[in-house]
Design an enzyme around this catalytic site. Structure first.
Site, PDB file in Angstrom:
ATOM      1  N   ASP A  40       0.868  -1.181   0.000  1.00 26.96           N
ATOM      2  CA  ASP A  40       0.000   0.000   0.000  1.00 26.96           C
ATOM      3  C   ASP A  40       0.905   1.233   0.000  1.00 26.96           C
ATOM      4  O   ASP A  40       1.982   1.202   0.599  1.00 26.96           O
ATOM      5  CB  ASP A  40      -0.878   0.000   1.272  1.00 26.96           C
TER       6      ASP A  40
ATOM      7  N   TYR B 169     -13.516   7.018 -13.083  1.00 25.06           N
ATOM      8  CA  TYR B 169     -13.238   5.915 -12.155  1.00 25.06           C
ATOM      9  C   TYR B 169     -13.795   4.604 -12.703  1.00 25.06           C
ATOM     10  O   TYR B 169     -13.116   3.572 -12.710  1.00 25.06           O
ATOM     11  CB  TYR B 169     -13.850   6.262 -10.786  1.00 25.06           C
TER      12      TYR B 169
HETATM   13  N1  NAD Z   1     -15.837   1.030  -0.863  1.00 26.03           N
HETATM   14  C1  NAD Z   1     -16.731   0.648  -1.773  1.00 26.03           C
HETATM   15  O1  NAD Z   1     -17.941   0.860  -1.603  1.00 26.03           O
HETATM   16  C2  NAD Z   1     -16.277  -0.065  -3.009  1.00 26.03           C
HETATM   17  C3  NAD Z   1     -17.250  -0.452  -3.936  1.00 26.03           C
HETATM   18  C4  NAD Z   1     -16.838  -1.106  -5.095  1.00 26.03           C
HETATM   19  C5  NAD Z   1     -15.510  -1.414  -5.290  1.00 26.03           C
HETATM   20  N2  NAD Z   1     -14.574  -1.014  -4.376  1.00 26.03           N
HETATM   21  C6  NAD Z   1     -13.168  -1.337  -4.659  1.00 26.03           C
HETATM   22  O2  NAD Z   1     -12.591  -1.895  -3.485  1.00 26.03           O
HETATM   23  C7  NAD Z   1     -11.211  -1.550  -3.420  1.00 26.03           C
HETATM   24  C8  NAD Z   1     -10.893  -0.956  -2.053  1.00 26.03           C
HETATM   25  O3  NAD Z   1     -11.676   0.218  -1.868  1.00 26.03           O
HETATM   26  P1  NAD Z   1     -11.797   0.941  -0.452  1.00 26.03           P
HETATM   27  O4  NAD Z   1     -13.159   1.497  -0.357  1.00 26.03           O
HETATM   28  O5  NAD Z   1     -11.272   0.071   0.617  1.00 26.03           O
HETATM   29  O6  NAD Z   1     -10.818   2.181  -0.695  1.00 26.03           O
HETATM   30  P2  NAD Z   1      -9.623   2.762   0.181  1.00 26.03           P
HETATM   31  O7  NAD Z   1      -9.247   4.067  -0.431  1.00 26.03           O
HETATM   32  O8  NAD Z   1      -9.975   2.750   1.614  1.00 26.03           O
HETATM   33  O9  NAD Z   1      -8.464   1.695  -0.073  1.00 26.03           O
HETATM   34  C9  NAD Z   1      -7.633   1.713  -1.201  1.00 26.03           C
HETATM   35  C10 NAD Z   1      -6.213   1.467  -0.727  1.00 26.03           C
HETATM   36  O10 NAD Z   1      -5.348   1.430  -1.864  1.00 26.03           O
HETATM   37  C11 NAD Z   1      -4.180   2.177  -1.558  1.00 26.03           C
HETATM   38  N3  NAD Z   1      -3.623   2.664  -2.827  1.00 26.03           N
HETATM   39  C12 NAD Z   1      -4.175   3.568  -3.673  1.00 26.03           C
HETATM   40  N4  NAD Z   1      -3.370   3.771  -4.732  1.00 26.03           N
HETATM   41  C13 NAD Z   1      -2.284   2.972  -4.537  1.00 26.03           C
HETATM   42  C14 NAD Z   1      -1.105   2.736  -5.291  1.00 26.03           C
HETATM   43  N5  NAD Z   1      -0.882   3.364  -6.441  1.00 26.03           N
HETATM   44  N6  NAD Z   1      -0.206   1.867  -4.803  1.00 26.03           N
HETATM   45  C15 NAD Z   1      -0.418   1.210  -3.640  1.00 26.03           C
HETATM   46  N7  NAD Z   1      -1.520   1.387  -2.891  1.00 26.03           N
HETATM   47  C16 NAD Z   1      -2.443   2.258  -3.338  1.00 26.03           C
HETATM   48  C17 NAD Z   1      -4.645   3.306  -0.663  1.00 26.03           C
HETATM   49  O11 NAD Z   1      -3.624   3.886   0.114  1.00 26.03           O
HETATM   50  C18 NAD Z   1      -5.683   2.578   0.184  1.00 26.03           C
HETATM   51  O12 NAD Z   1      -5.122   2.015   1.342  1.00 26.03           O
HETATM   52  C19 NAD Z   1     -10.943  -0.607  -4.588  1.00 26.03           C
HETATM   53  O13 NAD Z   1     -10.354  -1.345  -5.639  1.00 26.03           O
HETATM   54  C20 NAD Z   1     -12.326  -0.126  -4.989  1.00 26.03           C
HETATM   55  O14 NAD Z   1     -12.377   0.174  -6.365  1.00 26.03           O
HETATM   56  C21 NAD Z   1     -14.918  -0.329  -3.249  1.00 26.03           C
END
Ligand code: NAD
Length: 314
Positions: free
Chosen positions: A44, A156
């Site tokens: 991360d 996105y």
């Molecule tokens: N939260 C939702 O409702 C939801 C719904 C559909 C899909 N998702 C997917 O679930 C996944 C997680 O989402 P989340 O809500 O936990 O988001 P979040 O922002 O809490 O977590 C994403 C993590 O990825 C890390 N990150 C971002 N860019 C990075 C990079 N270039 N290199 C390394 N680490 C990186 C961030 O620091 C963070 O810890 C994502 O792929 C998102 O598209 C989330």
């Protein structure tokens, strides 16, 4: 701490990599995997994630997956990894619109770098990719199944779709065993509220209540969304890992029922301010979860009412 398989558990465990393991969903997934006896490595860059979210038993390696050096940094990590969960992304609709190149690097280059590194590590048993309902985009239908056309209407959504396209290609041509989960609105603790999308409404309402004791709703509030508790979402990811699916099969993971924004607001017990509807806001979007129920044998266990009350009492 990465480890050898634990023969005492029903399922063989092993070592897993969770990208985005400092984020909302990723950190819950890491906690659960550690509870189940897996050795977990987290990659991360802490761009939206928090160091305090990372389970102290996980091995944390900080770097940007979208950077040029990512491939090099991934090699020693992947050597001991059995399964890869890819969650690292910048999942923010408005931010991706305003910073499309930065987000392309994290969302698309990040996935591509990881896939290229997996090609060099043939021992990897499965790549579990976390995608999003945002790939569907505008839909005239109330309920969206995996067969619905994929036509994202946000940057996105396009970037999440590009991740899927690369994964599909790598699965077919480089034999990377994979499965794709399209999450709908995930809610629960550790969720942050910066993104402006409606699936983030629970976190946005919590922030509104804390800051101004008044909720803001765009439009009449009768638009509906689909919500799944983070514990159910994490369970689906682990079931996907343990399942026999490995050809890039796609599963919707959601609550499977429409919840209106007004319905959600009632749980917050504070005044509401209605503002002009957002342009292009999707009116309704509910997950058809028939496929996940039938084939993955997964279904949500936490009702929205129970989940939201628990979330608000924490
Ligand atoms: N939260 C939702 O409702 C939801 C719904 C559909 C899909 N998702 C997917 O679930 C996944 C997680 O989402 P989340 O809500 O936990 O988001 P979040 O922002 O809490 O977590 C994403 C993590 O990825 C890390 N990150 C971002 N860019 C990075 C990079 N270039 N290199 C390394 N680490 C990186 C961030 O620091 C963070 O810890 C994502 O792929 C998102 O598209 C989330």
């Amino acid at each position: 701490m990465l480890m050898k398989n634990n023969p005492s558990t029903k399922f063989r465990t092993g070592n897993v990599l969770v990208t985005g393991g400092a984020g909302f969903i990723g950190s819950h997934l890491v906690d659960e995997l550690i509870k189940l006896g897996y050795g977990v490595a987290v990659v991360d860059d802490l761009s939206t994630g928090k160091i305090e979210n990372i389970n102290s038993k996980a091995k944390f390696i900080k770097f940007d997956l979208g950077s040029k050096l990512a491939g090099e940094k991934l090699q020693p990590i992947l050597k001991n990894i059995d399964h890869v969960f890819h969650l690292a992304a910048i999942p923010r609709i408005q931010y991706c619109l305003e910073h499309s190149n930065t987000c392309h690097s994290a969302n698309v280059n990040g996935a591509l770098n990881l896939l290229n590194s997996c090609v060099k590590n043939k021992h990897i048993k499965k790549f579990i990719h976390i995608s999003s309902c945002m790939v569907y985009g505008a839909s005239d239908v109330l309920t969206v199944s995996e067969d619905n056309p994929v036509k994202p209407k946000t940057i996105y959504g396009v970037q999440k779709h590009m991740q899927e396209l690369y994964l599909d290609l790598f699965t077919r041509y480089f034999n990377i065993p994979s499965v794709v989960l399209r999450y709908f609105g995930v809610y629960g603790t550790k969720r942050h509220s910066e993104s402006g999308s409606y699936p983030n409404v629970t976190a946005a309402f919590s922030r509104d209540k804390r800051i101004k004791n008044k909720l803001t709703i765009y439009g009449d509030g009768e638009q509906s969304r689909d919500f799944v508790h983070v514990f159910d979402a994490v369970r689906a990811a682990i079931m996907a890992m343990r399942s026999g699916f490995c050809k890039g099969e796609v599963f919707n993971i959601g609550g499977g029922e429409p919840i209106t924004i007004n319905q959600i607001a009632t749980y917050y017990k504070c005044p509401i301010e209605y503002k002009k509807a957002r342009v292009d806001d999707v009116r309704h979007c509910t997950a058809d979860i028939t496929k996940a129920k039938k084939l993955l044998k997964w279904q949500p266990k936490i009702s929205f009412e129970k989940g939201i009350k628990g979330y608000l009492n924490e």
